[in-house]
Design a protein around this motif. Sequence first.
Motif, PDB file in Angstrom:
ATOM      1  N   LYS A 131       0.820  -1.221   0.000  1.00 59.18           N
ATOM      2  CA  LYS A 131       0.000   0.000   0.000  1.00 59.18           C
ATOM      3  C   LYS A 131       0.852   1.269   0.000  1.00 59.18           C
ATOM      4  N   ASN A 132       2.034   1.155  -0.535  1.00 61.37           N
ATOM      5  CA  ASN A 132       2.944   2.305  -0.608  1.00 61.37           C
ATOM      6  C   ASN A 132       3.316   2.527  -2.077  1.00 61.37           C
ATOM      7  N   LEU A 133       2.385   3.133  -2.797  1.00 62.20           N
ATOM      8  CA  LEU A 133       2.546   3.380  -4.227  1.00 62.20           C
ATOM      9  C   LEU A 133       3.060   4.800  -4.426  1.00 62.20           C
ATOM     10  N   LYS A 134       4.163   4.930  -5.144  1.00 69.61           N
ATOM     11  CA  LYS A 134       4.764   6.233  -5.362  1.00 69.61           C
ATOM     12  C   LYS A 134       5.004   6.471  -6.853  1.00 69.61           C
ATOM     13  N   MET A 135       4.953   7.749  -7.217  1.00 68.70           N
ATOM     14  CA  MET A 135       5.322   8.149  -8.572  1.00 68.70           C
ATOM     15  C   MET A 135       6.769   8.628  -8.543  1.00 68.70           C
ATOM     16  N   GLU A 136       7.589   8.045  -9.391  1.00 63.85           N
ATOM     17  CA  GLU A 136       8.986   8.430  -9.476  1.00 63.85           C
ATOM     18  C   GLU A 136       9.309   8.887 -10.893  1.00 63.85           C
ATOM     19  N   GLU A 137      10.352   9.676 -11.018  1.00 68.65           N
ATOM     20  CA  GLU A 137      10.784  10.142 -12.333  1.00 68.65           C
ATOM     21  C   GLU A 137      12.017   9.381 -12.793  1.00 68.65           C
ATOM     22  N   GLU A 138      12.001   9.014 -14.062  1.00 62.06           N
ATOM     23  CA  GLU A 138      13.169   8.424 -14.698  1.00 62.06           C
ATOM     24  C   GLU A 138      13.524   9.254 -15.924  1.00 62.06           C
ATOM     25  N   GLU A 139      14.791   9.273 -16.240  1.00 61.48           N
ATOM     26  CA  GLU A 139      15.268  10.050 -17.390  1.00 61.48           C
ATOM     27  C   GLU A 139      15.505   9.107 -18.578  1.00 61.48           C
ATOM     28  N   ILE A 140      14.973   9.478 -19.735  1.00 59.88           N
ATOM     29  CA  ILE A 140      15.213   8.731 -20.966  1.00 59.88           C
ATOM     30  C   ILE A 140      15.912   9.665 -21.945  1.00 59.88           C
ATOM     31  N   ASP A 141      17.087   9.280 -22.357  1.00 56.81           N
ATOM     32  CA  ASP A 141      17.843  10.077 -23.328  1.00 56.81           C
ATOM     33  C   ASP A 141      17.555   9.537 -24.725  1.00 56.81           C
ATOM     34  N   ILE A 142      16.637  10.184 -25.416  1.00 59.11           N
ATOM     35  CA  ILE A 142      16.216   9.714 -26.735  1.00 59.11           C
ATOM     36  C   ILE A 142      17.381   9.678 -27.718  1.00 59.11           C
ATOM     37  N   ASN A 143      18.337  10.542 -27.532  1.00 56.12           N
ATOM     38  CA  ASN A 143      19.437  10.655 -28.495  1.00 56.12           C
ATOM     39  C   ASN A 143      20.519   9.598 -28.324  1.00 56.12           C
ATOM     40  N   SER A 144      20.417   8.780 -27.285  1.00 54.96           N
ATOM     41  CA  SER A 144      21.478   7.797 -27.063  1.00 54.96           C
ATOM     42  C   SER A 144      20.928   6.383 -26.887  1.00 54.96           C
ATOM     43  N   ILE A 145      19.787   6.108 -27.491  1.00 54.23           N
ATOM     44  CA  ILE A 145      19.224   4.762 -27.379  1.00 54.23           C
ATOM     45  C   ILE A 145      20.039   3.801 -28.247  1.00 54.23           C
ATOM     46  N   SER A 146      19.972   2.519 -27.915  1.00 54.63           N
ATOM     47  CA  SER A 146      20.736   1.526 -28.671  1.00 54.63           C
ATOM     48  C   SER A 146      20.092   1.301 -30.041  1.00 54.63           C
ATOM     49  N   PRO A 147      20.818   0.728 -30.995  1.00 56.78           N
ATOM     50  CA  PRO A 147      20.299   0.558 -32.355  1.00 56.78           C
ATOM     51  C   PRO A 147      19.026  -0.280 -32.453  1.00 56.78           C
ATOM     52  N   THR A 148      18.801  -1.161 -31.486  1.00 54.46           N
ATOM     53  CA  THR A 148      17.617  -2.025 -31.556  1.00 54.46           C
ATOM     54  C   THR A 148      16.488  -1.567 -30.643  1.00 54.46           C
ATOM     55  N   ASP A 149      16.634  -0.400 -30.020  1.00 53.68           N
ATOM     56  CA  ASP A 149      15.630   0.102 -29.083  1.00 53.68           C
ATOM     57  C   ASP A 149      14.573   0.960 -29.760  1.00 53.68           C
ATOM     58  N   ILE A 150      13.446   1.059 -29.067  1.00 56.14           N
ATOM     59  CA  ILE A 150      12.432   2.062 -29.392  1.00 56.14           C
ATOM     60  C   ILE A 150      12.110   2.835 -28.121  1.00 56.14           C
ATOM     61  N   VAL A 151      11.562   4.035 -28.286  1.00 57.48           N
ATOM     62  CA  VAL A 151      11.027   4.808 -27.157  1.00 57.48           C
ATOM     63  C   VAL A 151       9.551   4.997 -27.406  1.00 57.48           C
ATOM     64  N   GLY A 152       8.740   4.699 -26.391  1.00 56.53           N
ATOM     65  CA  GLY A 152       7.297   4.831 -26.513  1.00 56.53           C
ATOM     66  C   GLY A 152       6.729   5.797 -25.503  1.00 56.53           C
ATOM     67  N   LYS A 153       5.702   6.531 -25.918  1.00 54.50           N
ATOM     68  CA  LYS A 153       4.960   7.420 -25.029  1.00 54.50           C
ATOM     69  C   LYS A 153       3.596   6.790 -24.790  1.00 54.50           C
ATOM     70  N   THR A 154       3.329   6.425 -23.544  1.00 52.62           N
ATOM     71  CA  THR A 154       2.136   5.637 -23.237  1.00 52.62           C
ATOM     72  C   THR A 154       0.856   6.397 -23.555  1.00 52.62           C
ATOM     73  N   ILE A 155      -0.058   5.689 -24.206  1.00 49.67           N
ATOM     74  CA  ILE A 155      -1.403   6.202 -24.478  1.00 49.67           C
ATOM     75  C   ILE A 155      -2.365   5.684 -23.413  1.00 49.67           C
ATOM     76  N   VAL A 156      -2.312   4.377 -23.162  1.00 47.73           N
ATOM     77  CA  VAL A 156      -3.206   3.759 -22.179  1.00 47.73           C
ATOM     78  C   VAL A 156      -2.518   2.533 -21.598  1.00 47.73           C
ATOM     79  N   SER A 157      -2.777   2.286 -20.321  1.00 48.23           N
ATOM     80  CA  SER A 157      -2.383   1.025 -19.698  1.00 48.23           C
ATOM     81  C   SER A 157      -3.593   0.490 -18.944  1.00 48.23           C
ATOM     82  N   ILE A 158      -3.677  -0.840 -18.853  1.00 47.16           N
ATOM     83  CA  ILE A 158      -4.820  -1.503 -18.224  1.00 47.16           C
ATOM     84  C   ILE A 158      -4.364  -2.160 -16.926  1.00 47.16           C
ATOM     85  N   VAL A 159      -5.178  -2.038 -15.892  1.00 41.70           N
ATOM     86  CA  VAL A 159      -4.883  -2.684 -14.619  1.00 41.70           C
ATOM     87  C   VAL A 159      -5.231  -4.164 -14.705  1.00 41.70           C
ATOM     88  N   SER A 160      -4.292  -5.022 -14.327  1.00 42.59           N
ATOM     89  CA  SER A 160      -4.544  -6.457 -14.206  1.00 42.59           C
ATOM     90  C   SER A 160      -4.832  -6.729 -12.729  1.00 42.59           C
TER      91      SER A 160
END
Length: 339
Positions: free
Chosen positions: A12-41
């Motif tokens: 019961k200790n849910l927190k929002m944290e920030e992570e940094e994504i450097d779009i300019n230095s992703i690996s050749p096989t990576d993608i970066v996605g901006k979430t539209i929707v997520s579903i609760v399981s």
Amino acid sequence: MKSNVYRMLGPKNLKMEEEEIDINSISPTDIVGKTIVSIVSPGTEIAAYIGAPPLRPMKVYPRVNGYCNVAEVIAVGSEVKNIKLGDRVSTHQSHRSSFCCDASAVNNVLRRDDDAIAQATSYLWHLGYYPLLRANAKPGSNVLVIGLGALGLSAVASAALSGCNVIAISNRKFARNKAIILGAKSVYENKDISAMNKWSVDATFGVGVDLVITTSNSWKDWKTALEIVRDGGDIAIVGFPGRGLSSSEFNPLDSRYIYDKELTIFACGNPSSCDVTPRDIRFNLKRNYLFLGDMIRQNRLPALEIVTETINWRELDAVYQRMESRESELITVALDWTR
């Protein structure tokens, strides 16, 4: 760029944290996605939220929650061939505003006119569909689904669509009514074992229940599964019998059920995700995703029937509290990350 990530630091200790994504230095096989929707399981996430025992020895916290995500691709690595900027993709990313992952983690690339919320439910539908594959269920198979949360309802609809003769058990009236809409022929409360036994004779021409799909943790439900399945039948475990409960008052592997009936019991929680040819593994996770996504697209799988409401992503903690309280008409929720 900044990514907002939900993380469980403890029960019961849910927190929002920030992570940094450097779009300019992703690996050749990576993608970066901006979430539209997520579903609760609900089952998996509420277990983590309340601090239920883990499924395997592991460090439980901190952890992320969620694995049903649809996002827009905003960056692609130089070696990524089949995904392009602007594509919407389905992945198992957790509840977060954006992410960077290897392109191989993409389960499906959505079509332009696909409903993002409906497609985001694909893995919940997969968990209802997969037991039918494992049991080699056929049109005319008699299937009992125990527990009518999101996964139980997806199992009902998948079995009905496959031509199975479906009944279901739930103590929630709302869920029982929903199961009828999704194709169950009869629904019962767990206390109605005598009525179910009569159904298993009358409505199956004396054959009995071929396959039980159990999505419940309850020992009582597990005993019902053992009692009602026919001799030589199958039990598919989607839930976790006994999780978070004291020891059962009966032997859950009693020989009068397991040995005398010669039951086949199997788990349905870890399908193959190997990227191999159909000759090697015909029904792997990605091919199943393509099939289920198309069924959702055609409205043959009523994906939105299991989504009770769509809310702002900032309200996840409130959703968990509602689910923990077992709000009777709440199945699952879509988190909107676009606002």
